[in-house]
Design an enzyme around this catalytic site. Structure first.
Site, PDB file in Angstrom:
ATOM      1  N   CYS A  40      -5.784  -5.883   1.098  1.00  0.00           N
ATOM      2  CA  CYS A  40      -6.350  -7.036   0.398  1.00  0.00           C
ATOM      3  C   CYS A  40      -7.572  -6.631  -0.415  1.00  0.00           C
ATOM      4  CB  CYS A  40      -6.720  -8.116   1.411  1.00  0.00           C
ATOM      5  SG  CYS A  40      -7.470  -9.546   0.639  1.00  0.00           S
ATOM      6  N   CYS A  95     -10.462  -9.167  -0.412  1.00  0.00           N
ATOM      7  CA  CYS A  95     -11.203  -9.242   0.858  1.00  0.00           C
ATOM      8  C   CYS A  95     -12.129  -8.038   1.005  1.00  0.00           C
ATOM      9  CB  CYS A  95     -10.269  -9.228   2.065  1.00  0.00           C
ATOM     10  SG  CYS A  95      -8.820 -10.251   1.920  1.00  0.00           S
ATOM     11  N   ASP A  96     -11.644  -6.854   0.673  1.00  0.00           N
ATOM     12  CA  ASP A  96     -12.354  -5.622   1.030  1.00  0.00           C
ATOM     13  C   ASP A  96     -12.925  -4.862  -0.161  1.00  0.00           C
ATOM     14  OD1 ASP A  96     -11.627  -6.114   3.649  1.00  0.00           O
ATOM     15  OD2 ASP A  96      -9.746  -5.008   3.465  1.00  0.00           O
TER      16      ASP A  96
END
Ligand code: NAP
Length: 303
Positions: A130, A133-134
């Site tokens: 992701c 997200c990261d």
């Protein structure tokens, strides 16, 4: 007992909840993780009507509030089985059993893995599925994205604004994803596209520090030092737990016409886990509307 249980709180499931509540049916939405589904991974949605730009996170929050506001109940438990007794269906979670007259499966899909040694262990230590997200952990660092679909292209675009260098590794010489995304990527000075190649090894100590890349044409291998690898090689539909009630195609998608019926009366399917030609946010919400409308009809006729 509920009129309708919806399994999955992605865009399809939450839209189904909106339609079912507007038809005055009692609705329980069961979700294993958090509401939003796959669209949470999209930083900027540009192809959904009304808003020219909206993040997947904001979109999900808005739909969730809309469904809750209309009276849909949300419970965060994973549905592991459905027991069909004709007029009544029991949805089983590790904690509870819930009953309904009709059930909509809007379970979506999960990340496909590369299947490399160390892949699971290195999640959060250099391996991610992701980018939104990261990605922030890789500011000014070197990363690679593997895949050639829209997710990989959008991940690479997103990361190119954060990371110092982005490799995009694809196993063929043309992309599956949109030409617009591909064209934008080719203009990015810090993106290097490696075609006809597979990631064949993860080199790590505590964290990932390099990958092995194998050229598909001549079989040669090389190592690329990096800080992060973003795997975006597609999704696997989450239908396995319900295979006894739903016909699955070879890739595991639930067979159904545009009316979202399955082969089990009173069991409907909506969203990315349904066999269909186009998997987009707009077709997921369309499925949710259709499945709920058919489920409402079923409940009204059968009871
Ligand atoms: P996808 O379209 O299925 O693409 C998966 C990619 O991964 C393909 O390029 C495939 O290569 C490659 N791949 C599969 N297995 C692999 C392996 N073992 N090793 C290396 N490469 C592998 O998946 P997606 O990109 O996640 O997209 C899923 C759906 O969501 C699509 O319909 C997509 O259009 C949609 N989506 C839309 C948007 C948008 O409209 N903004 C954004 C994201 C996703 P091959 O091409 O060689 O098969």
């Amino acid at each position: 007992m509920y009129d309708i249980i919806i399994v999955g709180a992605g865009p399809a499931g939450m839209t189904a909840a909106i339609y079912a509540r507007r038809a005055a049916k009692t609705v329980l939405v069961l979700e294993a993780v958090t509401f939003g589904g796959q669209i949470l991974n999209t930083p900027d949605i540009e192809n959904y009507p009304v808003e020219a730009h909206i993040s997947g996170f904001e979109f999900s929050n808005k739909v969730y509030e809309q469904a809750k506001g209309l009276g849909a109940e949300f419970v965060f438990e994973k549905a592991v089985e459905i027991v069909d007794e004709g007029g009544i269906k029991t949805v089983v979670t590790p904690k509870n059993r819930y009953q309904a007259k009709a059930v909509i499966l809007a379970t979506g899909s999960e990340n496909r893995k590369l299947g490399l040694e160390g892949e699971d262990r290195l999640v959060g230590r250099g391996v991610s599925y992701c980018a939104t997200c990261d990605g922030n952990f890789y500011r000014n660092k070197t990363v690679a994205v593997v895949g050639g679909g829209n997710t990989a292209l959008e991940d690479a675009l997103y990361l190119s604004d954060l990371a110092q260098k982005v490799y995009l590794i694809h196993r063929r010489d043309s992309f599956r994803g949109d030409d617009t995304n591909a064209a934008r990527l080719k203009e990015k000075a810090n993106v290097e596209i490696i075609y006809n190649a597979n990631v064949t090894g993860l080199i790590a100590e505590k964290r990932l520090k390099a990958i092995e890349v194998t050229d598909k044409l001549d079989g040669s291998t090389r190592q690329i030092e990096l800080n992060g690898l973003f795997i975006a090689v597609g999704r696997v539909p989450e239908n396995q737990n319900f295979a006894s009630l739903v016909q699955l195609d070879d890739a595991g998608y639930a067979a159904s016409g545009e009316d979202c019926h399955t082969r089990t009366p009173g069991l409907f399917v909506a969203g990315d886990n349904r066999a269909k030609a186009l998997r987009q946010l707009v077709t997921a919400t369309a499925d949710g509307a259709m499945a709920a409308t058919e489920a409402v009809k079923y409940v009204n006729e059968a009871h």
